[in-house]
Design a protein around this motif. Sequence first.
Motif, mmCIF file in Angstrom:
data_model
loop_
_atom_site.group_PDB
_atom_site.id
_atom_site.type_symbol
_atom_site.label_atom_id
_atom_site.label_comp_id
_atom_site.label_asym_id
_atom_site.label_seq_id
_atom_site.Cartn_x
_atom_site.Cartn_y
_atom_site.Cartn_z
ATOM 1 N N UNK A 69 97.894 -30.360 -0.389
ATOM 2 C CA UNK A 69 97.357 -30.963 -1.775
ATOM 3 C C UNK A 69 95.669 -31.863 -1.045
ATOM 4 N N UNK A 116 93.662 -34.538 -1.814
ATOM 5 C CA UNK A 116 92.684 -35.479 -0.905
ATOM 6 C C UNK A 116 93.723 -35.133 0.988
ATOM 7 N N UNK A 117 94.543 -34.490 1.276
ATOM 8 C CA UNK A 117 94.383 -34.175 2.561
ATOM 9 C C UNK A 117 93.779 -33.243 3.248
ATOM 10 N N UNK A 130 90.188 -34.600 3.131
ATOM 11 C CA UNK A 130 89.842 -35.429 4.521
ATOM 12 C C UNK A 130 90.064 -34.338 5.652
ATOM 13 N N UNK A 135 83.456 -32.483 -0.377
ATOM 14 C CA UNK A 135 83.388 -33.624 -1.205
ATOM 15 C C UNK A 135 82.987 -31.765 -2.808
ATOM 16 N N UNK A 150 96.687 -40.850 11.048
ATOM 17 C CA UNK A 150 96.261 -41.011 9.488
ATOM 18 C C UNK A 150 95.381 -39.249 9.612
ATOM 19 N N UNK A 209 95.346 -35.510 8.534
ATOM 20 C CA UNK A 209 95.490 -34.670 7.383
ATOM 21 C C UNK A 209 97.084 -34.167 8.002
ATOM 22 N N UNK A 247 99.789 -36.834 7.268
ATOM 23 C CA UNK A 247 100.005 -37.830 5.960
ATOM 24 C C UNK A 247 99.437 -37.070 5.408
ATOM 25 N N UNK A 248 99.717 -36.567 3.383
ATOM 26 C CA UNK A 248 98.880 -35.644 3.143
ATOM 27 C C UNK A 248 98.383 -37.385 2.765
ATOM 28 N N UNK A 249 98.892 -38.741 2.229
ATOM 29 C CA UNK A 249 97.571 -40.579 1.719
ATOM 30 C C UNK A 249 98.051 -41.306 3.243
ATOM 31 N N UNK A 250 97.460 -42.122 2.925
ATOM 32 C CA UNK A 250 96.541 -42.594 3.990
ATOM 33 C C UNK A 250 96.687 -43.926 3.295
ATOM 34 N N UNK A 288 93.002 -40.822 -4.780
ATOM 35 C CA UNK A 288 91.813 -40.686 -3.574
ATOM 36 C C UNK A 288 92.348 -40.710 -2.837
ATOM 37 N N UNK A 289 93.612 -40.429 -2.757
ATOM 38 C CA UNK A 289 94.097 -39.886 -0.677
ATOM 39 C C UNK A 289 95.030 -41.113 -0.199
ATOM 40 N N UNK A 333 84.070 -38.484 -6.652
ATOM 41 C CA UNK A 333 83.225 -38.092 -5.165
ATOM 42 C C UNK A 333 82.494 -36.894 -6.278
#
Lengths: 529, 398
Positions: free
Chosen positions: A101, A103-104, A107, A118, B8, B10, B13-16, B37-38, B130
Amino acid sequence: MNNYDAIVIGAGHNGLVNACYLARADLKTLVLERNPYIGGASVTRELYPGFSYTNCSYVCSLFRPEIFRQLELSRHGLQVIPYDGGCTFTQDGNYLATYNDHEAQRREFARFSARDAEAYDDYATDVMRHCRFIKPWLLRTPPDPVSRKAKDIKGLWQLYKDLQVLTEAQIYDTLEFYTISCGDYLNRYFESDVIKGHISNSSIIGTGLGPYSPGSAYVLLHHYMGEVDGRIGSWGVARGGMGAIANALASSFKASQGEIKTDCSVENLIVKEGKAVGVALENGDEYYADTIVSNLDVKRTFLKVVDKQHLPQDFVTQVQQFKIRGSSGKLNIALDGMPTFPALPEGSTAIRGHVNIIDSMERLERGYDDWKNGTWSKDPFVDLLIPTQTDPTMVPPGKQMMSVFVQYAPPVLNTGEWTEEDKQAFGQTVIDAIAQYSPDFKDLILHAEIRTPQDIENEAGLTQGNIFHGELTLDQLLFNRPIPGYAQYRSPIPGFYMCGSSTHPGGGVMGAPGANAAREILADKRMTV
Amino acid sequence: MINFSRSLEPNNTMVIPTPFHERSFAANRRGHWTSWAGYTIADEYTHADLEYFAVRNQCGVFDLTPMIKYHISGVDAEAYLNKLFTRDIRKIKASQVAYVLFCNESGYTLDDGTLFKFSNSEYIFCSQDRHLPWLLDSAIGFDVEIKDRTDKIAALAVQGPTSAAILKRMGLDGIENLPPFQMQSFQYQRDDLIVSRTGFTGDLGYELWIDPYLAIKLWDDLFTCGQNYGIEPFGSKALEMLRIEAGFILPHKDFLPANHVIRVNRGRTPFELGYGRLVDFDKGFFNGRQALLKAQQNGPRYQLVGLEIDGNKPAYDAWIYQNKRKNVGTITSAMWSPSCKTNIALAWLDANAKTDNLWVDIYTNKELKWHKNMVSCKVVKRPFFNPARRNAVPALDF
């Protein structure tokens, strides 16, 4: 009885792909294999009761979907299953995981550097551009830049056109990309040592280069340009182990009336009046055909199987100078259960993918120094995968099989040939290195197969144990692979061809050299599949 | 439903969640979520059409937190931003919010966004994508600090005819006098609430920026004060309708940020996007200047246009033809506009395409049978919907 239209030496995956295409063109084709089993380095073997070892190549991404489809490998039982996860453990007890994923992943990178998190998008875009450039060339015969034949001029024109779709800056970038080091390349995008270490891992796998050696950036691409179901950069396991690929190819081959003989070691190419006419086996048997194809690497082919009297001296010299440095070993370990890695959070998916324990390019380079000094890395790079999480059919329920690719390990030690003692010490170095990150790992080991580059040469026939049949550097790529002037799968001897990974586009379980060679052979016979 | 009871990381969870998640979760009766954006945000709370009309008729609230926010500070901030962006940043005054574009050195647009000016040495830049590496690289030699504040600032868009009235009731005295593209700081609890008269809906509306610990309190206050003013939450589906009607462009849909372009020439210059007025060659050097000068000389290769299309079937992903034959462009965003009762779209046309006798091919599925329709269309000015209340000062109560 012993007469065929075509004989392929070596039942590795490229040999089988090649043989499949020849058989489909209605050539009576024979594949000769030295070992009692087929597959070469694409093999699954039971080395401990109930455990299937995928003991050479261990994952699949580069295999061309075109070949999969044309040879109907699905019908012949092949399934390639993608897996996720992967991580690099750091020496301070942390980890950097791979997520599919976007976004994962961002992060996750941001835990080490907000900037790099980024920058990964920019990096991925640029690497994808290089992929798009090289990918159409995988299933094309490289054009010869000194030839005046129409098809070579057409090919060079295509290469020129492919470059022209790039901007000026991108053309400079592409030319640079094929020559610079992985370290220099990654420094353009990233600042975190851990992130660079994590990404650079795939720049050295299978090569006698360090991350700071010029040319290693391309090796990154070679591991990135594969795909599973159109997802570029994705990797999968063949259900039943990598031997499933060879088995499906063999089944497809036999469905086209192909014949495979195992335990048949070819000793000599029989040449009459300058033409290849057959092969002589170690056991004295002879088989005849006007088309002989070698799936062995270029050194083994021309320095062992073909008598020098049939070869131009320049050619022999160039073959001798071909870089095919063994740099890797392997441990295949049967485990009584799933080892734990305390650095990972509970339930982490990271363990499903490739686990690395070298967390910087600096450490990777120091490991390379050991190799240059003629010894195995004392702080080794390992690419550890437990494919039985994805494919539990390979082991008894609850057990696991761990495949550990190890770098660096030299083909010959500074003390001489590998001894049994050396081999055990090498294995112990690797097991100790892994145990640093998994305290219960050692207790779970039921059986471990340790393979030095020398073992890989002896068993799979890869010279020096080089998994790619030769370095993947620009001087040995495209029209330079394996030898300038002989990059179109033909040899100096009419009727004698090459179809192994020493030829374009190189190593990995890709099938492209075998398919490309078949196309050229059939063109010489004015046939098509 | 997403279980956010775990940490939280990653890994978990893939999304927060955004700081408003507790409330948006309770309000999301349809249970449709999307990831931006996540973050996970509501795609549809009840029904996109109804949420859309809440914004056009009363007041809608949208969770804007995932918008990327870079905080730029330092004595060289103005000079730095003047190098980064194509327009003249020196002309922007404190408390002003400016629409800005920035380009790579090939003159292709990296992104658009809004720049909030607090002082000559403090700004916040909001964008969809970003861009930290580019912002940091451009800062070499400047005394500036650039920080990603995305998860440090919670944000709500409060949009629609009754939005000013609701904010007034919430105690934001004088909010009605805030002109478009201006911001104002209000005391809220013991913290600052920044309110800007901005939005992505093309209507009267505001964006509220606050420390995440006050997010739930802010949501509750808004909905309490908005009770008699028809306040409703709206999701990303309704927002997409609103922004197309407003004629705003969206990265990755109407244009591709240049750093994501793999194939050459897929990037777009500001001129091609129709934002030539935001490129100021008189201000000295800025990123992309040389290439943009050349691009201006050569003229645009494409033009981004608004289209009105006959009939009522949205022209999703359609080709555009001249005289029903020659392909001259493609649709990027399309919808039936409930406010204009018109079939509208944003589209790329070849720069030299004539703008008369244009047609689009629309495929419609009539009970599993596909029909291909050639439909006439014409180029129109954007925004498609532009109510007088949008820019009225003082803002009206409804």
